[in-house]
Write an enzyme that holds these catalytic residues in place. Structure first.
Site, PDB file in Angstrom:
ATOM      1  N   GLY A 188       2.355  -6.876   3.036  1.00 38.89           N
ATOM      2  CA  GLY A 188       2.822  -7.909   2.115  1.00 38.89           C
ATOM      3  C   GLY A 188       4.092  -7.292   1.597  1.00 38.89           C
ATOM      4  O   GLY A 188       4.076  -6.189   1.087  1.00 38.89           O
ATOM      5  N   THR A 189       5.185  -7.943   1.721  1.00 35.32           N
ATOM      6  CA  THR A 189       6.436  -7.203   1.800  1.00 35.32           C
ATOM      7  C   THR A 189       7.597  -7.968   1.216  1.00 35.32           C
ATOM      8  O   THR A 189       7.521  -9.170   1.011  1.00 35.32           O
ATOM      9  CB  THR A 189       6.733  -6.981   3.295  1.00 35.32           C
ATOM     10  OG1 THR A 189       5.783  -6.100   3.811  1.00 35.32           O
ATOM     11  CG2 THR A 189       8.116  -6.471   3.564  1.00 35.32           C
TER      12      THR A 189
END
Lengths: 253, 231
Positions: free
Chosen positions: B31-32
């Site tokens: 998750g970036t």
């Protein structure tokens, strides 16, 4: 230097005592018996010319072309056994299409030549297949300029500025060497190529022939195409006139 | 626990009790926040450094900027395993290609190979990739390859879960013809804002600048990270 390789020439998987593979040499002889094909690399493109010998007037004009398209930007001129040549052309087309599918770009001629060479060479390794009796001249016009390669039945390839294969290749090479190819454009070269084919054609042995011309370069926007009919006609006229003017006798090989 | 129907993954054994934490069985995801910007002569790429399994931060100093050739990098978002595997495969193909061609690969070739993989296996992968690099034919280029496997070149691209919070910021701040320094600042500011708001992004900001001379990498940590309104 031709010699009979009795006993060592039955399959491509045999060497002769003096280190030759006779089957490959015989394949090269098949190429030497076919009508001449030449390719010239100019400043802004490549021009191909083929002396397509027509055995009978009953044949349809333009049948059995010896110039092929391998992908839109690569052209191939062939000499030798036409059926073998078609196999090679189809393989080259597959390779070019696969490259485009995998990498999203047109195949560089250097890579395509390597793949065609490897394919032709593979047929010189086993006794279960025979070598291809064809030499192919491939040309394209890329970002960094025109490129041209010749592959012979042994699978070896060379890059060229001008090359010839077929029955009159020696005479054609002599004529090609007289040209300053690097400074000539495709339009100029088309006429010279037509002239060379007419010069080297042997009127005595082969009565009827068709001249095939194709080009790829800046003039075609990088696409390989047969030379348009009007330019073809103009080139042929130039060739015939040059022949009448010159005092050269028709050279026999 | 609700299943997420559009994520076709190997089955998760979701525990229906409170004794075993959810992160023991959740999949690693990046998750970036990732970003890449083109400038005249190269590209700037950047990413955060947080990898999560559920709500546990499995790695707080991840390097999501992965080299796939000397002058081509990719920014990875989505499943960590998927993107690492894809990057390895693209690296493999580009190596062969480079040897056969005898020269460095084009960025568009790399992007195309990413796209082939992401599109062909679109039902099995969760990978959002930004491919950025420099080649001598077209200079700096950024290609965005999001979830379904499309590939499009853009002057700049943002990706990952954190990117949703900064669309307004990047659209209003970007301008054509920025210098390398301006691009670095633009990237650092955008990622800082995304990391601040997105729970799945955080850690340090990793930046890289790719141009004709090579790759220059930087890390912004602690008070080097730009700060804005913090409520």
């Amino acid at each position: 230097m031709s010699s009979i390789g009795t006993g060592y020439d039955l399959s491509a998987s045999q060497f002769s005592p003096d280190g030759r593979v006779f089957q490959v040499e015989y394949a090269q002889k098949a190429v030497e018996n076919s009508g001449t094909a030449i390719g010239i690399r100019g400043k802004d493109g490549i021009v191909f010319g083929v002396e397509k010998i027509v055995q009978s007037k009953l044949y349809e004009v333009g049948a059995n072309k010896r110039l092929f398209n391998v992908d839109s930007h690569v052209g191939m001129a062939v000499a030798g056994l036409l059926a073998d040549a078609r196999n090679v052309v189809n393989t080259a087309r597959d390779e070019a299409a696969n490259y485009r599918s995998n990498f999203g770009a047109s195949v560089p001629l250097k890579m395509l030549t390597e793949r065609v060479s490897m394919y032709i060479h593979a047929h010189t390794l086993y006794s279960s297949v025979r070598p291809f009796g064809v030499s192919v001249i491939m040309g394209s016009y890329e970002v960094d300029g025109p490129h041209m390669y010749l592959v012979d039945p042994s699978g070896v390839s060379w890059g060229y500025h001008g090359c010839a294969v077929g029955k009159a290749k020696q005479a054609a090479k002599t004529e090609i060497e007289k040209l300053k190819m690097k400074d000539m454009t495709c339009r100029e070269l088309v006429k010279e190529v037509a002239k060379i084919i007419y010069i080297v054609h042997d009127e005595v042995k082969d009565k009827n022939f068709e001249l095939e011309l194709s080009w790829v370069g800046e003039v075609t926007g990088g696409k390989h195409q047969l030379v348009p009919a009007d330019i073809h006609a103009e080139a042929e006229k130039y060739a015939k006139e040059s022949l009448e003017e010159s005092d050269e006798s028709d050279e026999d090989m | 626990m609700a299943t997420v129907p559009d994520q076709a993954h190997f089955s998760r054994q979701t525990m229906n009790n409170n004794l075993v934490p959810e992160w023991l069985s959740a999949e690693h995801s990046t998750g970036t926040s990732i970003m890449a910007v083109e400038f005249d002569g190269g590209v700037v790429i950047g990413a955060d450094s947080r990898t999560t399994t559920g709500s546990y931060i499995a790695n707080r100093v991840t390097d999501k900027l992965t080299p796939i050739s000397d002058r081509i990098f990719c920014c990875r978002s989505g499943s960590a395993a998927d993107t690492q595997a894809i990057a390895d495969i693209v690296n493999y193909h580009l190596n062969f290609h480079k040897m056969e061609m005898g020269e460095d690969p084009l960025v568009q070739t790399a992007a195309h190979i990413f796209k082939e993989l992401c599109y062909s296996y679109r039902d099995d992968l969760t990978a959002g990739i930004i491919c950025g690099g420099w080649d001598k034919r077209s200079g700096g280029q950024v290609y965005s390859i999001p979830l379904g496997g499309m590939c499009v070149r853009q002057p700049f691209a943002i990706g990952g879960s954190g990117s949703t919070y900064i669309y307004g910021y990047v659209d209003s701040t970007f301008k054509e013809g920025m210098t390398k320094e301006e691009c670095m600042n633009f990237t650092a500011n955008s990622l800082a804002l995304a990391m601040f708001r997105d729970g799945s992004s955080g850690g340090v900001i990793r930046l890289a600048c790719i141009n004709e001379d090579g790759v220059e990498r930087r890390v912004l940590k602690g008070d080097e990270i730009p700060r804005f309104f913090e409520g």
